[in-house]
Design a protein around this motif. Structure first.
Motif, PDB file in Angstrom:
ATOM      1  N   GLU A   1     -59.220 -24.637  56.481  1.00  0.00           N
ATOM      2  CA  GLU A   1     -58.930 -23.191  56.382  1.00  0.00           C
ATOM      3  C   GLU A   1     -58.544 -22.803  54.962  1.00  0.00           C
ATOM      4  OE1 GLU A   1     -56.679 -25.250  57.463  1.00  0.00           O
ATOM      5  OE2 GLU A   1     -56.501 -25.237  59.631  1.00  0.00           O
ATOM      6  N   GLY A   2     -58.395 -23.804  54.094  1.00  0.00           N
ATOM      7  CA  GLY A   2     -57.851 -23.574  52.764  1.00  0.00           C
ATOM      8  C   GLY A   2     -58.617 -22.541  51.958  1.00  0.00           C
TER       9      GLY A   2
ATOM     10  N   ARG B   1     -60.586 -20.031  52.925  1.00  0.00           N
ATOM     11  CA  ARG B   1     -60.343 -18.680  53.417  1.00  0.00           C
ATOM     12  C   ARG B   1     -58.928 -18.237  53.045  1.00  0.00           C
ATOM     13  NH1 ARG B   1     -62.015 -15.470  58.206  1.00  0.00           N
ATOM     14  NH2 ARG B   1     -63.691 -16.939  58.471  1.00  0.00           N
ATOM     15  N   GLY B   2     -57.996 -19.185  53.137  1.00  0.00           N
ATOM     16  CA  GLY B   2     -56.599 -18.883  52.803  1.00  0.00           C
ATOM     17  C   GLY B   2     -56.445 -18.454  51.358  1.00  0.00           C
TER      18      GLY B   2
ATOM     19  N   MET C   1     -57.704 -15.005  50.932  1.00  0.00           N
ATOM     20  CA  MET C   1     -56.746 -14.041  51.484  1.00  0.00           C
ATOM     21  C   MET C   1     -55.570 -13.828  50.519  1.00  0.00           C
ATOM     22  SD  MET C   1     -56.708 -15.247  55.443  1.00  0.00           S
ATOM     23  CE  MET C   1     -55.105 -14.666  55.792  1.00  0.00           C
ATOM     24  N   LEU C   2     -55.084 -14.929  49.964  1.00  0.00           N
ATOM     25  CA  LEU C   2     -53.936 -14.817  49.057  1.00  0.00           C
ATOM     26  C   LEU C   2     -54.310 -14.047  47.790  1.00  0.00           C
ATOM     27  CD1 LEU C   2     -52.322 -18.371  49.397  1.00  0.00           C
ATOM     28  CD2 LEU C   2     -51.331 -16.200  50.126  1.00  0.00           C
TER      29      LEU C   2
ATOM     30  N   CYS D   1     -54.538 -10.422  48.670  1.00  0.00           N
ATOM     31  CA  CYS D   1     -53.178  -9.855  48.806  1.00  0.00           C
ATOM     32  C   CYS D   1     -52.558  -9.657  47.419  1.00  0.00           C
ATOM     33  CB  CYS D   1     -52.287 -10.772  49.638  1.00  0.00           C
ATOM     34  SG  CYS D   1     -52.693 -10.762  51.366  1.00  0.00           S
ATOM     35  N   GLY D   2     -52.779 -10.626  46.528  1.00  0.00           N
ATOM     36  CA  GLY D   2     -52.236 -10.529  45.178  1.00  0.00           C
ATOM     37  C   GLY D   2     -52.758  -9.291  44.462  1.00  0.00           C
TER      38      GLY D   2
ATOM     39  N   ALA E   1     -53.891  -6.603  45.901  1.00  0.00           N
ATOM     40  CA  ALA E   1     -53.302  -5.428  46.569  1.00  0.00           C
ATOM     41  C   ALA E   1     -51.873  -5.188  46.085  1.00  0.00           C
ATOM     42  CB  ALA E   1     -53.331  -5.628  48.084  1.00  0.00           C
TER      43      ALA E   1
ATOM     44  N   LEU F   1     -57.379  -3.317  50.735  1.00  0.00           N
ATOM     45  CA  LEU F   1     -57.182  -4.690  51.234  1.00  0.00           C
ATOM     46  C   LEU F   1     -57.877  -4.877  52.588  1.00  0.00           C
ATOM     47  CD1 LEU F   1     -55.802  -7.490  51.111  1.00  0.00           C
ATOM     48  CD2 LEU F   1     -53.766  -6.458  52.106  1.00  0.00           C
ATOM     49  N   LEU F   2     -57.718  -3.888  53.463  1.00  0.00           N
ATOM     50  CA  LEU F   2     -58.314  -4.011  54.792  1.00  0.00           C
ATOM     51  C   LEU F   2     -59.839  -3.942  54.731  1.00  0.00           C
ATOM     52  CD1 LEU F   2     -55.771  -1.946  56.897  1.00  0.00           C
ATOM     53  CD2 LEU F   2     -56.296  -4.361  57.179  1.00  0.00           C
TER      54      LEU F   2
ATOM     55  N   MET G   1     -60.840  -7.381  53.604  1.00  0.00           N
ATOM     56  CA  MET G   1     -60.637  -8.422  54.621  1.00  0.00           C
ATOM     57  C   MET G   1     -61.624  -8.271  55.774  1.00  0.00           C
ATOM     58  SD  MET G   1     -58.280 -10.406  53.551  1.00  0.00           S
ATOM     59  CE  MET G   1     -58.177 -11.356  55.024  1.00  0.00           C
TER      60      MET G   1
ATOM     61  N   VAL H   1     -64.582 -10.528  54.156  1.00  0.00           N
ATOM     62  CA  VAL H   1     -64.184 -11.840  54.710  1.00  0.00           C
ATOM     63  C   VAL H   1     -64.667 -11.979  56.153  1.00  0.00           C
ATOM     64  CG1 VAL H   1     -62.222 -13.357  55.233  1.00  0.00           C
ATOM     65  CG2 VAL H   1     -62.175 -11.941  53.185  1.00  0.00           C
ATOM     66  N   GLU H   2     -64.412 -10.966  56.985  1.00  0.00           N
ATOM     67  CA  GLU H   2     -64.773 -11.071  58.406  1.00  0.00           C
ATOM     68  C   GLU H   2     -66.176 -10.528  58.714  1.00  0.00           C
ATOM     69  OE1 GLU H   2     -63.235 -12.676  60.737  1.00  0.00           O
ATOM     70  OE2 GLU H   2     -61.542 -13.226  59.453  1.00  0.00           O
TER      71      GLU H   2
ATOM     72  N   LEU I   1     -52.521 -17.889  57.625  1.00  0.00           N
ATOM     73  CA  LEU I   1     -53.405 -18.754  56.834  1.00  0.00           C
ATOM     74  C   LEU I   1     -53.948 -19.900  57.686  1.00  0.00           C
ATOM     75  CD1 LEU I   1     -51.385 -19.002  53.482  1.00  0.00           C
ATOM     76  CD2 LEU I   1     -53.407 -17.632  53.920  1.00  0.00           C
TER      77      LEU I   1
ATOM     78  N   SER J   1     -59.771 -11.144  64.612  1.00  0.00           N
ATOM     79  CA  SER J   1     -60.320 -10.864  63.277  1.00  0.00           C
ATOM     80  C   SER J   1     -59.945  -9.461  62.800  1.00  0.00           C
ATOM     81  CB  SER J   1     -61.841 -11.035  63.288  1.00  0.00           C
ATOM     82  OG  SER J   1     -62.393 -10.288  64.343  1.00  0.00           O
TER      83      SER J   1
ATOM     84  N   TYR K   1     -55.401  -9.840  62.477  1.00  0.00           N
ATOM     85  CA  TYR K   1     -54.639 -10.537  61.438  1.00  0.00           C
ATOM     86  C   TYR K   1     -54.615  -9.802  60.088  1.00  0.00           C
ATOM     87  CZ  TYR K   1     -58.456 -12.802  58.797  1.00  0.00           C
ATOM     88  OH  TYR K   1     -59.529 -13.030  57.987  1.00  0.00           O
ATOM     89  N   PRO K   2     -55.722  -9.093  59.692  1.00  0.00           N
ATOM     90  CA  PRO K   2     -55.575  -8.325  58.440  1.00  0.00           C
ATOM     91  C   PRO K   2     -54.497  -7.240  58.552  1.00  0.00           C
ATOM     92  CG  PRO K   2     -57.894  -8.588  58.997  1.00  0.00           C
ATOM     93  CD  PRO K   2     -57.113  -9.026  60.188  1.00  0.00           C
TER      94      PRO K   2
ATOM     95  N   LEU L   1     -51.197  -8.868  58.201  1.00  0.00           N
ATOM     96  CA  LEU L   1     -51.010  -9.164  56.774  1.00  0.00           C
ATOM     97  C   LEU L   1     -50.431  -7.938  56.048  1.00  0.00           C
ATOM     98  CD1 LEU L   1     -51.826 -11.784  55.343  1.00  0.00           C
ATOM     99  CD2 LEU L   1     -53.966 -10.707  54.699  1.00  0.00           C
ATOM    100  N   CYS L   2     -51.003  -6.781  56.352  1.00  0.00           N
ATOM    101  CA  CYS L   2     -50.509  -5.536  55.742  1.00  0.00           C
ATOM    102  C   CYS L   2     -49.076  -5.255  56.185  1.00  0.00           C
ATOM    103  CB  CYS L   2     -51.397  -4.356  56.116  1.00  0.00           C
ATOM    104  SG  CYS L   2     -53.028  -4.468  55.413  1.00  0.00           S
TER     105      CYS L   2
ATOM    106  N   ILE M   1     -46.725  -7.332  54.118  1.00  0.00           N
ATOM    107  CA  ILE M   1     -46.521  -6.755  52.778  1.00  0.00           C
ATOM    108  C   ILE M   1     -45.600  -5.539  52.865  1.00  0.00           C
ATOM    109  CG2 ILE M   1     -47.681  -5.593  50.838  1.00  0.00           C
ATOM    110  CD1 ILE M   1     -50.126  -7.393  51.402  1.00  0.00           C
TER     111      ILE M   1
ATOM    112  N   TRP N   1     -44.454 -10.972  45.881  1.00  0.00           N
ATOM    113  CA  TRP N   1     -44.992 -12.179  45.223  1.00  0.00           C
ATOM    114  C   TRP N   1     -44.326 -13.428  45.783  1.00  0.00           C
ATOM    115  CZ3 TRP N   1     -49.425 -11.937  43.149  1.00  0.00           C
ATOM    116  CH2 TRP N   1     -49.833 -10.818  42.406  1.00  0.00           C
TER     117      TRP N   1
ATOM    118  N   LEU O   1     -45.857 -14.226  49.073  1.00  0.00           N
ATOM    119  CA  LEU O   1     -47.186 -14.852  48.961  1.00  0.00           C
ATOM    120  C   LEU O   1     -47.052 -16.323  48.569  1.00  0.00           C
ATOM    121  CD1 LEU O   1     -49.267 -12.030  47.206  1.00  0.00           C
ATOM    122  CD2 LEU O   1     -49.197 -12.591  49.630  1.00  0.00           C
TER     123      LEU O   1
ATOM    124  N   TYR P   1     -47.942 -23.114  54.241  1.00  0.00           N
ATOM    125  CA  TYR P   1     -49.224 -23.651  54.728  1.00  0.00           C
ATOM    126  C   TYR P   1     -49.358 -25.125  54.346  1.00  0.00           C
ATOM    127  CZ  TYR P   1     -54.266 -24.503  54.738  1.00  0.00           C
ATOM    128  OH  TYR P   1     -55.514 -25.054  54.946  1.00  0.00           O
TER     129      TYR P   1
END
Lengths: 156, 507
Positions: free
Chosen positions: A80-81, A83-84, A87-88, A91-92, A94, A110-111, A114, A118-119, B222, B391, B394-395, B398-399, B402, B416, B419, B426
């Motif tokens: 999963e790394g 994709r992770g 994602m990170l 997010c960064g 955003a 961001l959405l 994602m 991504v999806e 994650l 799917s 989870y986004p 995530l929001c 934040i 930060w 994150l 993980y």
């Protein structure tokens, strides 16, 4: 979690973890030089960090020494790394944008990323969810619950 | 406030039954049920999200709302565990095993009903215990000085290390990482700013919310994002919820034992609600005359852990209210919520703030009834939420992470940190390390440092002060016993307690 290593050879995950913990302890101890340790009767601000860094170093060493039955580091499944990481990073970006373009626009972006990238969702549901979530959550938290959230251009 | 426990409780009900308090208790329970059901959005993330919204409320309403979210999440977590084999939050992991097996056998309804009834019974019994124990402990705690607090905090860390079931060394190492993180920021005794590297936000220290949301919420996302879609969800009707007479009989013992075990584990610092469900499952399996049924849909495997995690959630409020010591990240955030209003936690809280304490206790009785209603007749309604594909979910979570972390102190630095902690969590989980002790270490760090340094100053630099006072030496002795018990399997190659209670092939 993962299979325990039997006869196979290679670097054990606990060896890596133990070494990393020792490095953290060394770094903390090194940085702690800037603060007076004081005396036992009057411990200074550097006293506790030094004690804890010492304990962490010992724990790290023991973990590394007792790593015999831990899985091989290469055998740990990091599938999963990738994709992770994506994602990170998303997010960064955003977070960087949050106080510049405001909560609603940055969360929408961001959405969209994602869900759309991504999806790989179709554009219409992606846009509906992205805009719907960003604007509804803003209304709920900022307008109704009076939580302060950043604004961007055009008051968004 | 003078008067017996029942007079005080009646006073508490006069506070808790005010329409505004009732409304917020109900809202907390609904939100808690929802966050408990959603993977990645556990009680901590839910409480963190709501924390800034409570700043404008009065302290009683604030704590009632947040407590509703906490124990609501304990109830809600069982629904996804039973119906989908997805633990909405960590304390429900054990419920997945037999709960989902019951669902596969067409007994989802009774599993949900027993989980809700067990949670209700445990929740109610543990509030009764809280009501009697907290004031007693608070008056006892007036004898505590810095050495006693040092003993108590260290004992809590060792209990966590021993009970967590994994490697004691790894747990202690993670607690040390948390304690080190807690050293960041201004030193309360000397005014030195430590390890802040000229980042102004770090001078205030690292907050528990970004660390905990990162370690638990983000790392969970994650790990789970991108996994295959779960199977279709059963939605039991009201009639299908009724358990058989035999299922009720089989559940009585596990519910009683789970309530007791959960409460006792709950009052000790650590991730009580998670550990208690593991211990309860192990004990039920060990005590069963048919242990082979466990893992294949044994109702005891649902009743015990669900009762234990609810009871532990209430037990965690005992040291929080009586001593001002948070037993984990959730109670730490709740303490922050009342401290914002200028209320100092500690042994004097109960006598100085009777409305807050007794109103809170009474609101928990009300909350348990509300949750029973929400989780039995209305379970079908909540299940609709689970039909949203992960799917999409989870986004959004995530929001929420934040949003929740940013809004606590309007700081991007906190996001930060979240994150970074998410990535760290993980990696830790992938390499067999449990992140919970980091959060506990971070919370206890300032208290531990203050008590150690004050003790040494009191004694003129002699460590003997920790072994001269009866309460302190008792706690240090307990910590010492736990270290020896932890060393036993290393020295004698014995099975550890988790293997003995039969968890080795389940988790």
């Amino acid at each position: 979690m993962q299979q325990t290593g039997g006869a196979s050879r290679g670097l054990r995950s606990d060896v890596v973890a133990g070494v990393v913990l020792m490095l953290i302890a060394l770094l903390a101890g090194w940085q702690n030089r800037a603060y007076p340790v004081g005396t036992l009767a009057e411990p200074g601000p550097g006293y506790m960090p030094l004690m804890i860094a010492g304990a962490l170093g010992v724990f790290g060493l023991l973990i590394a020494l007792r790593a015999g039955t831990s899985p091989l580091f290469n055998a740990v499944d990091w599938s999963e790394g990738r994709r992770g990481i994506v994602m990170l990073i998303a997010c960064g970006v955003a977070v960087l944008a949050l106080e510049r373009i405001g909560y609603r626009l940055s969360m929408t972006a961001l959405l969209v990323f994602m869900l759309g990238v991504v999806e790989r969702k179709r554009p219409v549901p992606t846009l509906l969810v992205a805009f719907g979530f960003a604007f509804l959550s803003y209304y709920l938290f900022a307008s109704l619950l009076k939580v302060q959230l950043p604004h961007g251009p055009w008051g968004l | 406030m003078d008067g017996g426990v029942f007079a005080n409780l009646m006073h508490g009900f006069s506070v808790a039954l005010q329409p505004s308090v009732l409304a917020y208790a109900f809202a907390g329970c609904v939100i808690g049920t929802l966050v408990g059901m959603l993977p990645g959005l556990g009680p901590l993330a839910g409480i963190s999200l709501l924390l800034p919204a409570t700043f404008g409320l009065n302290p009683i309403i604030a704590i009632v709302l947040l407590a509703g979210v906490y124990y609501g999440a304990m109830y809600g977590g069982s629904t996804t565990s039973i119906l989908m084999r997805i633990p909405g939050e960590a304390a429900s992991v054990m419920t997945c095993i037999d709960g989902y097996a019951m669902t596969q056998r067409g007994r989802a309804g009774p599993a949900l009903a027993i989980a809700a009834i067990g949670s209700f019974v445990a929740g109610t019994l543990s509030v009764v215990a809280l009501m009697f124990l907290a004031p007693t402990l608070a008056s006892f705690a007036l004898r505590f000085g810095p050495p006693e607090y040092t003993g108590l905090l260290l004992m809590g860390l060792f209990v966590l290390a021993y009970m967590s079931g994994g490697s004691m060394l790894k747990t202690l190492a993670m607690a040390a990482v948390g304690l080190l993180l807690g050293m960041i920021g201004i030193d309360a005794m000397s005014g030195y700013t430590r390890f802040s590297y000229d980042v102004i936000e770090l001078a205030d220290g690292i907050g528990i919310v970004p660390v905990a949301v990162g370690l638990f919420g983000l790392s969970e996302i994650l790990l789970t994002a991108g996994q295959p879609t779960p199977p279709a969800i059963q939605r039991p009707t009201l009639r299908q919820l009724i358990p058989s007479l035999e299922e009720i009989k089989l559940s009585v013992g596990p519910i009683s034992r789970g309530s007791l075990i959960g409460f006792l584990i709950g009052i000790i610092p650590g991730s009580a609600h998670i550990i208690s469900s593991f211990v309860s499952y192990g004990i039920e399996r060990r005590m069963s005359t048919h242990p082979e049924r466990f893992g294949k849909g044994a109702i005891e495997g649902v009743a015990g852990p669900e009762s234990a995690n609810n009871s532990a959630a209430t037990g965690a409020f005992v040291p929080m209210l009586a001593l001002g010591i948070p037993t984990g990240p959730i109670t730490a955030v709740m303490l922050a919520a009342i401290m914002v209003h200028g209320i100092s936690p500690g042994p004097m809280l109960i006598t100085q703030q009777p409305d807050l304490f007794w109103g809170f206790v009474a609101s928990m009785y009300v909350g348990n009834v509300v949750l029973l209603i929400l989780n039995l007749p209305l379970v079908g309604l909540f299940v609709y939420l689970l039909r949203i594909p992960y799917s999409y979910l989870y986004p959004a979570i995530l929001c929420f992470c934040i949003l929740g972390v940013y809004s606590v102190s309007n700081s991007v630095v906190d996001v930060w940190i979240m994150l970074g902690m998410g990535a760290f969590g993980y990696v830790l989980r992938k390499t067999g390390f449990e992140p919970a002790p980091i959060a506990l270490g971070l919370i206890l760090s300032p208290m531990l440092e203050l008590s150690v340094r004050q003790s040494l100053a009191m004694s003129g630099g002699s460590y003997g002060i920790f072994f001269e006072r009866p309460i302190a030496i008792t706690m240090f002795a307990a910590a010492g016993v736990l270290i020896l018990l932890g060393l036993k399997p290393l020295l004698f190659k014995r099975k550890d307690w988790r293997e003995k209670v039969g968890l080795e092939d389940q988790v």
